[in-house]
Design a protein around this motif. Structure first.
Motif, PDB file in Angstrom:
ATOM      1  N   THR A 261      -5.244  -0.065 -11.840  1.00 16.95           N
ATOM      2  CA  THR A 261      -6.445   0.587 -11.710  1.00 16.95           C
ATOM      3  C   THR A 261      -7.371   0.318 -10.318  1.00 16.95           C
ATOM      4  O   THR A 261      -7.530   0.370  -9.446  1.00 16.95           O
ATOM      5  N   VAL A 262      -6.917  -1.153  -9.869  1.00 17.64           N
ATOM      6  CA  VAL A 262      -7.324  -1.446  -8.452  1.00 17.64           C
ATOM      7  C   VAL A 262      -6.727  -1.267  -7.814  1.00 17.64           C
ATOM      8  O   VAL A 262      -7.530  -0.901  -6.426  1.00 17.64           O
ATOM      9  N   ARG A 263      -5.065  -1.316  -7.631  1.00 13.55           N
ATOM     10  CA  ARG A 263      -4.989  -1.193  -6.116  1.00 13.55           C
ATOM     11  C   ARG A 263      -5.091   0.668  -6.293  1.00 13.55           C
ATOM     12  O   ARG A 263      -4.709   0.557  -4.719  1.00 13.55           O
ATOM     13  N   ALA A 264      -4.975   1.469  -6.840  1.00 12.13           N
ATOM     14  CA  ALA A 264      -5.251   2.696  -7.156  1.00 12.13           C
ATOM     15  C   ALA A 264      -6.673   2.897  -5.904  1.00 12.13           C
ATOM     16  O   ALA A 264      -6.772   3.938  -5.317  1.00 12.13           O
ATOM     17  N   CYS A 265      -7.295   2.031  -6.418  1.00 15.71           N
ATOM     18  CA  CYS A 265      -9.107   1.991  -6.235  1.00 15.71           C
ATOM     19  C   CYS A 265      -9.021   1.553  -4.238  1.00 15.71           C
ATOM     20  O   CYS A 265      -9.146   1.637  -4.024  1.00 15.71           O
ATOM     21  N   GLU A 266      -8.116   0.744  -4.392  1.00 10.66           N
ATOM     22  CA  GLU A 266      -7.846  -0.114  -3.489  1.00 10.66           C
ATOM     23  C   GLU A 266      -7.205   0.895  -2.060  1.00 10.66           C
ATOM     24  O   GLU A 266      -7.411   0.604  -0.985  1.00 10.66           O
ATOM     25  N   ALA A 267      -6.547   1.408  -1.929  1.00 13.97           N
ATOM     26  CA  ALA A 267      -5.969   2.550  -1.822  1.00 13.97           C
ATOM     27  C   ALA A 267      -6.637   3.507  -1.538  1.00 13.97           C
ATOM     28  O   ALA A 267      -6.233   4.426   0.098  1.00 13.97           O
ATOM     29  N   SER A 268      -7.539   4.054  -2.054  1.00 17.21           N
ATOM     30  CA  SER A 268      -9.543   5.036  -1.811  1.00 17.21           C
ATOM     31  C   SER A 268      -9.818   4.213  -0.744  1.00 17.21           C
ATOM     32  O   SER A 268     -10.973   4.625  -0.189  1.00 17.21           O
ATOM     33  N   GLY A 269      -9.723   2.638  -0.067  1.00 23.21           N
ATOM     34  CA  GLY A 269     -10.827   3.125   0.380  1.00 23.21           C
ATOM     35  C   GLY A 269     -11.874   1.509  -0.446  1.00 23.21           C
ATOM     36  O   GLY A 269     -12.844   1.237   0.594  1.00 23.21           O
ATOM     37  N   PHE A 270     -11.629   1.160  -1.814  1.00 26.66           N
ATOM     38  CA  PHE A 270     -12.744   0.234  -2.250  1.00 26.66           C
ATOM     39  C   PHE A 270     -11.917  -0.769  -3.147  1.00 26.66           C
ATOM     40  O   PHE A 270     -10.953  -0.305  -4.177  1.00 26.66           O
ATOM     41  N   THR A 271     -12.803  -1.112  -3.397  1.00 27.69           N
ATOM     42  CA  THR A 271     -12.553  -2.572  -4.784  1.00 27.69           C
ATOM     43  C   THR A 271     -13.258  -1.485  -6.284  1.00 27.69           C
ATOM     44  O   THR A 271     -14.252  -2.013  -5.693  1.00 27.69           O
TER      45      THR A 271
END
Length: 312
Positions: A202-212
């Motif tokens: 969850t964290v890394r997928a969101c980070e890949a979209s530009g946010f934490t």
């Protein structure tokens, strides 16, 4: 001659990093582990451990010995498997570990088949997070386990284990509206317990979209996760198996992220009759689930994301 039991302790120390963790996993006392490793150093004739206070690290010679230990232990497992194959009936205990959604959807029908086909085989199931399964297999508290990796969360191979693909699933964004993942930078999020693969995904997928992600709730059961989403408490990423009983007011938006499930067992045990039976039953259970879910998806318009991986 090097003692196999001491080699196993050294192998576990390489994985678990502390003598206390090895002792707890293998039901030894820490002092017994230390004594056995000291005896192994004497047998080897070279220093294997570097001690600094209460910390212990393995020397290059020890790491080389661990690689040989993996091969030796695998050969012994293979010998035991071949002996078991000479028996006329499948008996004994088979210990299987699986994550919660797999227990409900894949493992349960596999257990029915195994119990019917091998009535004298004692089946024992442990529900656990996939990140814990490799340690349990090496410690011989499990014989077969379902392990996972996600896009964004690769898992390094374990030299003590063999794995084979079982299932691939699409991961969905579960929300009350059909919006892209990147639009939820300010949303509240629901994620699994920190330290689990699902949480890291969850964290890394969101980070890949530009946010934490701003995680408000932690829940490991996907039924609970979906109930929280339906109650307006946030959004979540849910794999296909976790979304089979999705509330009607939740929108599932498929992402490019995939979850891959593999069967894992100790090297050398793949042809043990009990492990062979479990492998066949689990692949058959996935085939049945895949067929049923595809029919449901076609009739309901739900974007089914299963990909069955054929057994080797």
């Amino acid at each position: 001659m090097l003692d196999v039991r001491k080699l196993r302790l050294l192998r576990e120390l390489a994985h678990r990093e502390t003598i206390a963790a090895v002792a707890q996993a293998l039901s030894y006392t820490p002092s017994a582990v230390s004594q056995q490793l000291t005896a192994l150093e004497r047998e080897a004739g070279v220093r294997l451990l570097e001690r600094s206070g209460r910390r212990v690290t393995l020397t290059p010679a020890a790491m080389n010995l661990v690689a040989h230990a993996e091969t030796i232990l695998a050969v012994l497992e293979q010998a035991a498997a071949e002996l078991a194959g000479t028996r006329t009936e499948l008996t004994g205990t088979l210990r299987i570990g699986a994550f919660p959604t797999a227990v409900r959807t894949i493992l349960s029908p596999a257990l029915v088949a195994l119990s019917s086909n091998y009535p004298r085989l004692e089946l024992m199931v442990t529900e656990l997070d996939p990140v814990l399964a490799p340690d349990a297999l090496r410690a011989e508290s499990l014989d077969v386990a379902l392990v996972q990796d996600y896009d964004y969360v690769p898992v390094a191979p374990d030299a003590a284990l063999d794995t084979e693909p079982l299932l691939e699933e699409t991961v969905y964004l579960a929300a009350l509206s059909e919006d892209p993942l990147m639009t939820h930078a300010e949303s509240a999020w629901i994620a699994s317990t920190p330290g689990t693969l699902c949480h890291r995904m969850t964290v890394r997928a969101c980070e890949a979209s530009g946010f934490t992600p701003r995680i408000r709730h932690h829940a490991d059961d996907f039924g609970t996760v979906l109930a929280l989403v339906a109650a307006g408490q946030g959004v979540a990423l849910v794999p296909e198996l976790g979304a089979l009983a999705c509330p009607e007011d939740i929108t599932l938006t498929p992402l490019k992220t995939q979850r891959r499930t593999q069967l894992a067992y100790r090297r050398g045990t793949g042809n043990h009759p009990g492990v062979l039976a479990a492998r066949a039953a689990l692949h058959e259970a996935v085939a049945r689930r895949f067929s049923t879910q595809t029919e449901i998806a076609r009739s309901s318009g739900h974007p089914g994301g299963f990909t069955r991986v054929a057994p080797p």
